[in-house]
Design a protein around this motif. Structure first.
Motif, mmCIF file in Angstrom:
data_model
loop_
_atom_site.group_PDB
_atom_site.id
_atom_site.type_symbol
_atom_site.label_atom_id
_atom_site.label_comp_id
_atom_site.label_asym_id
_atom_site.label_seq_id
_atom_site.Cartn_x
_atom_site.Cartn_y
_atom_site.Cartn_z
ATOM 1 N N ARG A 109 0.827 -1.210 0.000
ATOM 2 C CA ARG A 109 0.000 0.000 0.000
ATOM 3 C C ARG A 109 0.858 1.255 0.000
ATOM 4 O O ARG A 109 0.492 2.277 -0.584
ATOM 5 N N SER A 159 -10.470 -4.402 -10.862
ATOM 6 C CA SER A 159 -11.257 -3.362 -10.186
ATOM 7 C C SER A 159 -11.881 -3.901 -8.905
ATOM 8 O O SER A 159 -11.923 -3.213 -7.884
ATOM 9 N N GLY A 162 -9.571 -3.770 -5.938
ATOM 10 C CA GLY A 162 -9.082 -2.487 -5.462
ATOM 11 C C GLY A 162 -8.128 -1.741 -6.369
ATOM 12 O O GLY A 162 -7.540 -0.739 -5.949
ATOM 13 N N TRP A 163 -7.967 -2.204 -7.621
ATOM 14 C CA TRP A 163 -7.063 -1.495 -8.521
ATOM 15 C C TRP A 163 -7.661 -0.149 -8.916
ATOM 16 O O TRP A 163 -8.849 -0.051 -9.238
ATOM 17 N N THR A 164 -6.816 0.869 -8.899
ATOM 18 C CA THR A 164 -7.196 2.206 -9.344
ATOM 19 C C THR A 164 -6.204 2.670 -10.408
ATOM 20 O O THR A 164 -5.286 1.924 -10.787
ATOM 21 N N PHE A 165 -6.382 3.902 -10.842
ATOM 22 C CA PHE A 165 -5.441 4.467 -11.807
ATOM 23 C C PHE A 165 -4.032 4.493 -11.219
ATOM 24 O O PHE A 165 -3.049 4.176 -11.908
ATOM 25 N N ALA A 166 -3.937 4.856 -9.929
ATOM 26 C CA ALA A 166 -2.625 4.903 -9.269
ATOM 27 C C ALA A 166 -2.000 3.520 -9.207
ATOM 28 O O ALA A 166 -0.783 3.366 -9.398
ATOM 29 N N THR A 167 -2.807 2.494 -8.943
ATOM 30 C CA THR A 167 -2.292 1.123 -8.892
ATOM 31 C C THR A 167 -1.706 0.714 -10.235
ATOM 32 O O THR A 167 -0.620 0.123 -10.302
ATOM 33 N N SER A 217 2.530 7.503 -6.326
ATOM 34 C CA SER A 217 1.289 7.215 -5.623
ATOM 35 C C SER A 217 0.814 8.415 -4.817
ATOM 36 O O SER A 217 -0.367 8.794 -4.870
ATOM 37 N N LEU A 221 -2.574 10.679 -5.543
ATOM 38 C CA LEU A 221 -3.582 10.828 -4.499
ATOM 39 C C LEU A 221 -3.788 12.285 -4.114
ATOM 40 O O LEU A 221 -4.894 12.694 -3.740
#
Length: 224
Positions: A109, A159, A162-167, A217, A221
């Motif tokens: 994380r 998705s 928990g995958w996001t654009f940042a991930t 990251s 954010l």
């Protein structure tokens, strides 16, 4: 169309940044650790011979086939066995793999990733091409590789976990900047004859990738 352009721009920016970082690190090393008197490089070309097309094809096919089989026997098969065992051996109702991913999750994380991705990179050391299959296998909780026939299926799986654009961006960075596979490390050890340089070849890009992931990251954010 707009989404595709944005994706292309992000990928090109990341690759360009990694290339620039590689050049900067190379320059830094050349004036510090590996500083020395420059020397010339002479390459003697063998005498020209008329190519034998059929012989070349046969030897190329045999060499490639043998290399792939040797890699499968020596690297991929043991790695696959370890992955399967960790995913299928349960302790108190949870797999060994899940315990490992939960332990690594806080560190993941911090990098904009998660414990599953970090574990996949560790287990993928024998063969880097297994990193994504390990991630998919772990997310699907099947203990065996899954076959995804469309982008939508894979997108839904990532998705849901928990995958996001940042991930995704941090994943790309770590794929570019992390320790080389075991075969490359063995080659470095063989060519340099030094465990020190082999360790440096593993730690330097990994440390750079970790730092860049943390910065990326936090930037995403904070501003996106």
């Amino acid at each position: 169309m707009e989404a595709s352009l944005k994706t292309t721009a992000v990928l090109l920016s990341i690759i360009a940044l990694c290339v620039i970082l590689t050049l900067l690190i190379s320059k830094l090393l050349s004036i510090t650790i590996v500083k020395g008197k420059p020397y010339g490089f002479a390459l003697e070309l063998p005498p020209y011979r008329k190519p034998q097309i059929l012989k070349t094809i046969v030897h190329s096919l045999l060499d490639e086939t043998l290399n792939v089989l040797a890699r499968a026997v020596m690297v991929a098969a043991p790695a696959g066995a370890v992955i399967w065992l960790t995913a299928n051996i349960d302790i108190a109702g949870a797999s060994v793999l899940s315990y490992c991913t939960d332990f690594l999750d806080p560190f993941g994380r911090l990098l904009g990733l998660d414990g599953v991705i970090i574990m996949a990179f560790i287990l993928g050391f024998p063969a880097n091409e297994t990193v994504i299959p390990i991630i998919i296998m772990t997310y699907s909780a099947s203990g065996t590789p899954e076959q995804y026939t469309s982008y939508e299926q894979l997108f839904s799986l990532l998705s849901a976990n928990g995958w996001t654009f940042a991930t995704a961006v941090c994943m790309i960075i770590m794929c570019i900047l992390h320790f080389p596979c075991s075969t490359t490390c063995l080659t470095i050890k063989k060519e340099t004859g030094s465990l020190k340089w082999t360790a440096a070849a593993m730690l330097l890009p990994t440390a750079l990738g970790i730092i860049l992931c943390i910065l990326t990251s936090n930037f995403i954010l904070a501003f996106l």
